[in-house]
Design a protein around this motif. Sequence first.
Motif, short mmCIF file in Angstrom:
data_model
loop_
_atom_site.label_atom_id
_atom_site.label_comp_id
_atom_site.label_asym_id
_atom_site.label_seq_id
_atom_site.Cartn_x
_atom_site.Cartn_y
_atom_site.Cartn_z
N ILE A 1 -45.14 -11.41 -13.93
CA ILE A 1 -44.21 -11.86 -14.98
C ILE A 1 -44.89 -12.91 -15.85
CG2 ILE A 1 -41.93 -12.82 -15.44
CD1 ILE A 1 -41.38 -12.00 -12.42
N THR B 1 -48.56 -20.56 -20.90
CA THR B 1 -49.11 -21.93 -20.95
C THR B 1 -49.20 -22.57 -19.56
OG1 THR B 1 -46.97 -23.04 -21.17
CG2 THR B 1 -48.01 -22.29 -23.21
N SER C 1 -46.35 -28.85 -23.93
CA SER C 1 -46.61 -27.50 -24.43
C SER C 1 -45.43 -26.96 -25.24
CB SER C 1 -46.88 -26.58 -23.24
OG SER C 1 -45.86 -26.75 -22.27
N VAL D 1 -41.18 -30.49 -16.21
CA VAL D 1 -40.85 -31.90 -16.40
C VAL D 1 -41.42 -32.30 -17.75
CG1 VAL D 1 -41.23 -34.21 -15.47
CG2 VAL D 1 -41.17 -32.26 -13.93
C1 LIG Z 1 -51.17 -28.43 -23.26
C2 LIG Z 1 -50.18 -28.22 -22.15
C3 LIG Z 1 -49.29 -29.23 -21.82
C4 LIG Z 1 -48.38 -29.06 -20.78
N1 LIG Z 1 -47.50 -30.06 -20.51
C5 LIG Z 1 -46.59 -29.91 -19.53
C6 LIG Z 1 -45.65 -30.96 -19.25
O1 LIG Z 1 -45.64 -32.01 -19.90
N2 LIG Z 1 -44.76 -30.75 -18.25
C7 LIG Z 1 -44.75 -29.57 -17.52
O2 LIG Z 1 -43.92 -29.44 -16.62
N3 LIG Z 1 -45.62 -28.59 -17.77
C8 LIG Z 1 -46.53 -28.71 -18.76
N4 LIG Z 1 -47.43 -27.70 -19.01
C9 LIG Z 1 -47.38 -26.48 -18.19
C10 LIG Z 1 -46.56 -25.31 -18.83
O3 LIG Z 1 -46.53 -25.44 -20.21
C11 LIG Z 1 -45.15 -25.29 -18.31
O4 LIG Z 1 -45.17 -25.00 -16.93
C12 LIG Z 1 -44.24 -24.23 -19.02
O5 LIG Z 1 -42.94 -24.43 -18.56
C13 LIG Z 1 -44.64 -22.80 -18.76
O6 LIG Z 1 -43.92 -21.97 -19.67
P1 LIG Z 1 -44.49 -20.59 -20.18
O7 LIG Z 1 -43.43 -19.94 -20.99
O8 LIG Z 1 -45.80 -20.75 -20.86
O9 LIG Z 1 -44.66 -19.80 -18.80
P2 LIG Z 1 -45.87 -18.92 -18.24
O10 LIG Z 1 -47.12 -19.70 -18.22
O11 LIG Z 1 -45.91 -17.61 -18.95
O12 LIG Z 1 -45.36 -18.67 -16.74
C14 LIG Z 1 -45.30 -19.74 -15.82
C15 LIG Z 1 -44.71 -19.23 -14.50
O13 LIG Z 1 -43.34 -18.90 -14.68
C16 LIG Z 1 -43.12 -17.49 -14.40
N5 LIG Z 1 -42.13 -17.05 -15.41
C17 LIG Z 1 -42.22 -17.19 -16.76
N6 LIG Z 1 -41.09 -16.76 -17.34
C18 LIG Z 1 -40.27 -16.33 -16.34
C19 LIG Z 1 -38.97 -15.78 -16.31
N7 LIG Z 1 -38.26 -15.57 -17.43
N8 LIG Z 1 -38.42 -15.46 -15.11
C20 LIG Z 1 -39.12 -15.67 -13.95
N9 LIG Z 1 -40.36 -16.19 -13.93
C21 LIG Z 1 -40.93 -16.52 -15.11
C22 LIG Z 1 -44.47 -16.84 -14.51
O14 LIG Z 1 -44.56 -15.69 -13.71
C23 LIG Z 1 -45.38 -17.95 -14.00
O15 LIG Z 1 -45.38 -17.99 -12.60
C24 LIG Z 1 -48.37 -27.85 -20.03
C25 LIG Z 1 -49.28 -26.83 -20.36
C26 LIG Z 1 -50.18 -27.01 -21.39
C27 LIG Z 1 -51.13 -25.90 -21.72
#
Ligand SMILES: Cc1cc2nc3c(=O)[nH]c(=O)nc-3n(C[C@H](O)[C@H](O)[C@H](O)COP(=O)(O)OP(=O)(O)OC[C@H]3O[C@@H](n4cnc5c(N)ncnc54)[C@H](O)[C@@H]3O)c2cc1C
Length: 370
Positions: free
Chosen positions: A44, A49, A109, A124
Amino acid sequence: MKKDSLKPYEIDASQLVGKTAKVFLPKNIKELQEIVKQNNSLNIRAGGTGLAGGAVPQGEKTLDISKIDKIVDFNNDKKTIVVETGIILDDLQDFLAQYNLEFPINPSSHSICTIGGMISTNAVGNRAIKYGRTSDWVLWIDVVNPDGKIERKNKTELMDFSGMEGITGIIVRACLKLTQTKERTGEIIYLEDYNEVLKKVRELKRISEVSMIELLGKSVTKDLFSKDKYALTIEFESDQGKIKQKEFKKLLNMRDSVGPKLSQEGHTILEDPRVMTDKSDTLVSWFEKNNIPFFGHLGVGIFHPRFSKDNEDKIPEMMKIVKKLNGQITGEHGIGILKKEFVDPSDKKLLLNMKKRLDPLNKFNPGKIL
Ligand SMILES: Cc1cc2nc3c(=O)[nH]c(=O)nc-3n(C[C@H](O)[C@H](O)[C@H](O)COP(=O)(O)OP(=O)(O)OC[C@H]3O[C@@H](n4cnc5c(N)ncnc54)[C@H](O)[C@@H]3O)c2cc1C
């Protein structure tokens, strides 16, 4: 899709590289349900990010949820919104801004991560000291189960999915609580000694308008501001801070750019241990002794040390210190693939039981967390 066009789906922000056989991009929830029914194993993916490899496929097909991103219902009086979870956080915030409302969890992000990714990692933000984690602002979710059926999960069952990184089901809709937008001002304080930093944090925590306390380690502050000191960035939800409006936004953007800047300098490996703020001096001394640049959400004890290829073999030593301090190996990014080896056996047992209960045939995100 051609083989080359699959490549962007074989990575996430963790820099791990995987392999996927095919990518599904459903345009609506019905299409997604059919895909779930017809496939035995799915990776998934949302914004991609994630920093722990949670969306990096291990050979299975990938289900990209990012086109399922509509606003379904908005209630201005109750301050709630129902969204499809592929919606990007900043797009949601742009919609809410016209009503002077916002979703208060703000990971760095925000311009690319989705609400679904945030719920599933229980993300968070830098305002965690005041607003907590994503799950604190979710009233209910709709989850697609391994049979392709939709189940509504209220607060009591939320934690079977929030923080489970997609191994228990696909979150397709969510009802979110909102807050009024605030006037925000800031301040930056430079301090020589880490004990002074901790003393300042204790003082700041007593002020109810404080919504953010971010730390830059000395080497990072030197790089950005030419000062050999710790820097505390503080946000007030009032006019109390000396840095206002555009200048404060600039300061926040600068804070968001610290990670990418360290990456460019070769410190590409990001960790996110969490310890009690009052016990963090041990960890900080260890970073400094080993020349590891760091920053973090000090208000809630989450640190972001940056390792390079030359010193990544130090990570297990850091994890040992974190466990000794009764801390957590991951404060916000999750376990994914990267941190599997550091999960305690007792936690593993609990996670395994939950997985067996909700996804007994191991359809969703196989090989992640467990
Ligand atoms: C520059 C940068 C800064 C960041 N800062 C923070 C921060 O301040 N705080 C923080 O907590 N994180 C941070 N992150 C990490 C990341 O951005 C977060 O974890 C974000 O919530 C992930 O969202 P995404 O949509 O990109 O998920 P993805 O990377 O696509 O997926 C993350 C996980 O969630 C699962 N997933 C995604 N969508 C679903 C869904 N609808 N149902 C079930 N499972 C799902 C995926 O399988 C995977 O295991 C940062 C990342 C970057 C690159």
